[in-house]
Motif scaffolding. Structure first.
Motif, mmCIF file in Angstrom:
data_model
loop_
_atom_site.group_PDB
_atom_site.id
_atom_site.type_symbol
_atom_site.label_atom_id
_atom_site.label_comp_id
_atom_site.label_asym_id
_atom_site.label_seq_id
_atom_site.Cartn_x
_atom_site.Cartn_y
_atom_site.Cartn_z
ATOM 1 N N ALA A 1 -19.487 60.968 28.379
ATOM 2 C CA ALA A 1 -20.847 61.461 28.597
ATOM 3 C C ALA A 1 -21.636 60.605 29.580
ATOM 4 C CB ALA A 1 -21.589 61.532 27.262
ATOM 5 N N THR A 2 -21.273 59.327 29.699
ATOM 6 C CA THR A 2 -22.018 58.421 30.577
ATOM 7 C C THR A 2 -21.285 58.105 31.869
ATOM 8 O OG1 THR A 2 -21.124 56.516 29.373
ATOM 9 C CG2 THR A 2 -23.265 57.368 28.658
ATOM 10 N N GLY A 3 -20.132 58.773 32.097
ATOM 11 C CA GLY A 3 -19.442 58.592 33.370
ATOM 12 C C GLY A 3 -18.649 57.318 33.502
ATOM 13 N N LEU A 4 -18.173 56.761 32.371
ATOM 14 C CA LEU A 4 -17.340 55.563 32.407
ATOM 15 C C LEU A 4 -15.870 55.949 32.290
ATOM 16 C CD1 LEU A 4 -19.244 53.063 30.065
ATOM 17 C CD2 LEU A 4 -19.093 52.977 32.564
ATOM 18 N N LEU A 5 -15.002 55.235 32.984
ATOM 19 C CA LEU A 5 -13.570 55.442 32.856
ATOM 20 C C LEU A 5 -13.081 54.523 31.732
ATOM 21 C CD1 LEU A 5 -11.047 56.860 33.991
ATOM 22 C CD2 LEU A 5 -10.737 54.886 35.502
ATOM 23 N N ALA A 6 -12.963 55.066 30.531
ATOM 24 C CA ALA A 6 -12.635 54.251 29.360
ATOM 25 C C ALA A 6 -11.222 53.704 29.429
ATOM 26 C CB ALA A 6 -12.811 55.080 28.090
ATOM 27 N N GLY A 7 -10.291 54.514 29.930
ATOM 28 C CA GLY A 7 -8.911 54.065 29.979
ATOM 29 C C GLY A 7 -8.388 53.729 28.599
ATOM 30 N N ARG A 8 -7.797 52.551 28.475
ATOM 31 C CA ARG A 8 -7.212 52.124 27.203
ATOM 32 C C ARG A 8 -8.126 51.178 26.429
ATOM 33 N NH1 ARG A 8 -0.820 51.073 28.889
ATOM 34 N NH2 ARG A 8 -0.412 53.209 29.625
ATOM 35 N N THR A 9 -9.389 51.125 26.790
ATOM 36 C CA THR A 9 -10.344 50.271 26.094
ATOM 37 C C THR A 9 -10.361 50.593 24.602
ATOM 38 O OG1 THR A 9 -11.732 50.181 28.069
ATOM 39 C CG2 THR A 9 -12.751 49.520 25.984
ATOM 40 N N ALA A 10 -10.280 49.573 23.771
ATOM 41 C CA ALA A 10 -10.294 49.778 22.318
ATOM 42 C C ALA A 10 -11.699 50.135 21.846
ATOM 43 C CB ALA A 10 -9.812 48.515 21.607
ATOM 44 N N GLY A 11 -11.769 50.897 20.755
ATOM 45 C CA GLY A 11 -13.042 51.191 20.106
ATOM 46 C C GLY A 11 -13.841 52.316 20.723
ATOM 47 N N VAL A 12 -13.247 53.101 21.623
ATOM 48 C CA VAL A 12 -13.951 54.247 22.209
ATOM 49 C C VAL A 12 -13.719 55.455 21.304
ATOM 50 C CG1 VAL A 12 -14.167 55.771 24.202
ATOM 51 C CG2 VAL A 12 -13.704 53.334 24.539
ATOM 52 N N SER A 13 -14.761 55.873 20.586
ATOM 53 C CA SER A 13 -14.640 56.939 19.598
ATOM 54 C C SER A 13 -15.365 58.196 20.056
ATOM 55 C CB SER A 13 -15.227 56.475 18.259
ATOM 56 O OG SER A 13 -14.500 55.391 17.737
ATOM 57 N N LEU A 14 -15.159 59.264 19.321
ATOM 58 C CA LEU A 14 -15.862 60.510 19.597
ATOM 59 C C LEU A 14 -17.355 60.332 19.368
ATOM 60 C CD1 LEU A 14 -13.541 63.087 17.773
ATOM 61 C CD2 LEU A 14 -13.386 62.247 20.126
ATOM 62 N N ASP A 15 -18.175 60.971 20.219
ATOM 63 C CA ASP A 15 -19.603 61.019 19.939
ATOM 64 C C ASP A 15 -19.879 62.232 19.055
ATOM 65 O OD1 ASP A 15 -19.563 63.220 21.653
ATOM 66 O OD2 ASP A 15 -20.674 62.244 23.272
ATOM 67 N N ASP A 16 -21.151 62.487 18.751
ATOM 68 C CA ASP A 16 -21.478 63.579 17.824
ATOM 69 C C ASP A 16 -20.948 64.918 18.322
ATOM 70 O OD1 ASP A 16 -22.702 61.831 16.111
ATOM 71 O OD2 ASP A 16 -24.750 62.261 16.791
ATOM 72 N N LEU A 17 -21.124 65.182 19.628
ATOM 73 C CA LEU A 17 -20.604 66.432 20.181
ATOM 74 C C LEU A 17 -19.081 66.451 20.104
ATOM 75 C CD1 LEU A 17 -20.897 69.135 21.611
ATOM 76 C CD2 LEU A 17 -21.004 67.893 23.795
ATOM 77 N N GLY A 18 -18.457 65.304 20.355
ATOM 78 C CA GLY A 18 -17.009 65.220 20.305
ATOM 79 C C GLY A 18 -16.452 65.535 18.926
ATOM 80 N N TRP A 19 -17.148 65.071 17.881
ATOM 81 C CA TRP A 19 -16.725 65.400 16.517
ATOM 82 C C TRP A 19 -16.844 66.902 16.263
ATOM 83 C CZ3 TRP A 19 -13.788 62.769 13.435
ATOM 84 C CH2 TRP A 19 -13.780 61.373 13.470
ATOM 85 N N ASP A 20 -17.934 67.498 16.767
ATOM 86 C CA ASP A 20 -18.101 68.954 16.607
ATOM 87 C C ASP A 20 -16.994 69.703 17.344
ATOM 88 O OD1 ASP A 20 -20.369 68.582 15.076
ATOM 89 O OD2 ASP A 20 -21.767 68.934 16.742
ATOM 90 N N GLN A 21 -16.662 69.236 18.537
ATOM 91 C CA GLN A 21 -15.583 69.872 19.307
ATOM 92 C C GLN A 21 -14.249 69.760 18.581
ATOM 93 O OE1 GLN A 21 -16.060 67.537 22.857
ATOM 94 N NE2 GLN A 21 -17.228 69.134 23.918
ATOM 95 N N ALA A 22 -13.968 68.581 18.031
ATOM 96 C CA ALA A 22 -12.714 68.374 17.314
ATOM 97 C C ALA A 22 -12.638 69.268 16.081
ATOM 98 C CB ALA A 22 -12.571 66.904 16.919
ATOM 99 N N ALA A 23 -13.772 69.408 15.385
ATOM 100 C CA ALA A 23 -13.807 70.264 14.193
ATOM 101 C C ALA A 23 -13.536 71.717 14.564
ATOM 102 C CB ALA A 23 -15.150 70.125 13.493
ATOM 103 N N LEU A 24 -14.145 72.184 15.664
ATOM 104 C CA LEU A 24 -13.931 73.559 16.108
ATOM 105 C C LEU A 24 -12.468 73.776 16.482
ATOM 106 C CD1 LEU A 24 -14.895 76.371 16.971
ATOM 107 C CD2 LEU A 24 -15.533 75.389 19.191
ATOM 108 N N THR A 25 -11.886 72.826 17.186
ATOM 109 C CA THR A 25 -10.479 72.942 17.554
ATOM 110 C C THR A 25 -9.598 72.928 16.317
ATOM 111 O OG1 THR A 25 -10.848 71.939 19.720
ATOM 112 C CG2 THR A 25 -8.609 71.838 18.846
#
Length: 239
Positions: free
Chosen positions: A16-40
């Protein structure tokens, strides 16, 4: 032949903020991401899956859990290191807007088969190990559960796009033409003759036909009769 549902993880704060997370540890779903995962997970719940395989990174593990939790049975769940995110090396953790000023950016966009990330891996190497992992798991699922089995692989955007490019017979240099959104589902069946790509980048639609239809390994001459069931929400190929 078995069928794999290629699922990208849901949105993260880094996305959402335009960062290339790559393999960085601790990058989790945000609120929208959790909703997307639930829908899927709800979409895939219409299909009894033989197993769920995930990249080891948190955002994929969380998306995989949303899928497994919505299954009526208890599908096997495992982690596959070769489905992890591309090793972006020194690009990891930087803003995409800054990376777009690097000389390598144009290579990544137009000639990715030649791209090697500084301190990381090549995009060709990324594709080779992820395609090999998908084909290896697919063969194992079919051997154990039969040719009608459906399974899920949860991974990352560049990984899934490169797998789809291979399945479509596209050169890696063309893979940027494909789009794979957060929590999207793409569908591929691997056969003895060739892969069959049933859909790409879907984020809505009924998937129950996967548990009902027989997916032949031969291509139907003239296009065939299509699925035996129809729903107005059934996903179609989106590229």
């Amino acid at each position: 032949m078995a069928t794999v549902l290629l699922v990208r993880h849901g949105r993260t704060t880094a996305n959402a903020t335009g960062l290339l997370a790559g393999r960085t540890a601790g990058v989790s779903l945000d609120d929208l991401g959790w909703d997307q995962a639930a829908l899927t997970g709800d979409r895939i719940a219409a299909v009894p899956v033989a197993g769920v395989v995930s990249s080891p990174l948190e955002r994929c593990a969380e998306t995989a859990r949303a899928i497994v939790d919505r299954q009526r049975g208890a599908p096997s769940s495992s982690v596959e290191a070769d489905l992890t995110e591309c090793d972006y090396g020194q690009w990891q953790g930087r803003r995409l807007s800054d990376l777009a000023t690097e000389d390598l950016w144009s290579t990544v966009q137009s000639h990715p088969s030649a791209a090697v990330f500084p301190g990381g891996e090549s995009m060709a190497g990324m594709q080779a190990r992820s395609v090999a992992a998908i084909r290896r798991h697919d063969a194992a699922v079919e051997a154990e559960h039969g040719p009608g089995a459906v399974w899920v692989a949860v991974s990352h955007g560049d990984i899934i796009t490169s797998i789809l490019a291979d399945a479509l017979g596209m050169h890696l240099d063309l893979f940027q033409r494909l789009e794979v959104g957060p929590a999207s589902v793409s569908i591929v069946s691997y056969g003895a003759s060739r892969p069959r790509v049933w859909a790409t980048n879907t984020d809505s639609g009924d998937l129950s036909w996967l548990s009902k239809d027989v997916r032949s390994g031969d291509a139907p001459v003239g296009g065939g009769a299509g699925k035996t069931t129809m729903d107005s929400r059934t996903p179609r190929i989106i590229t």
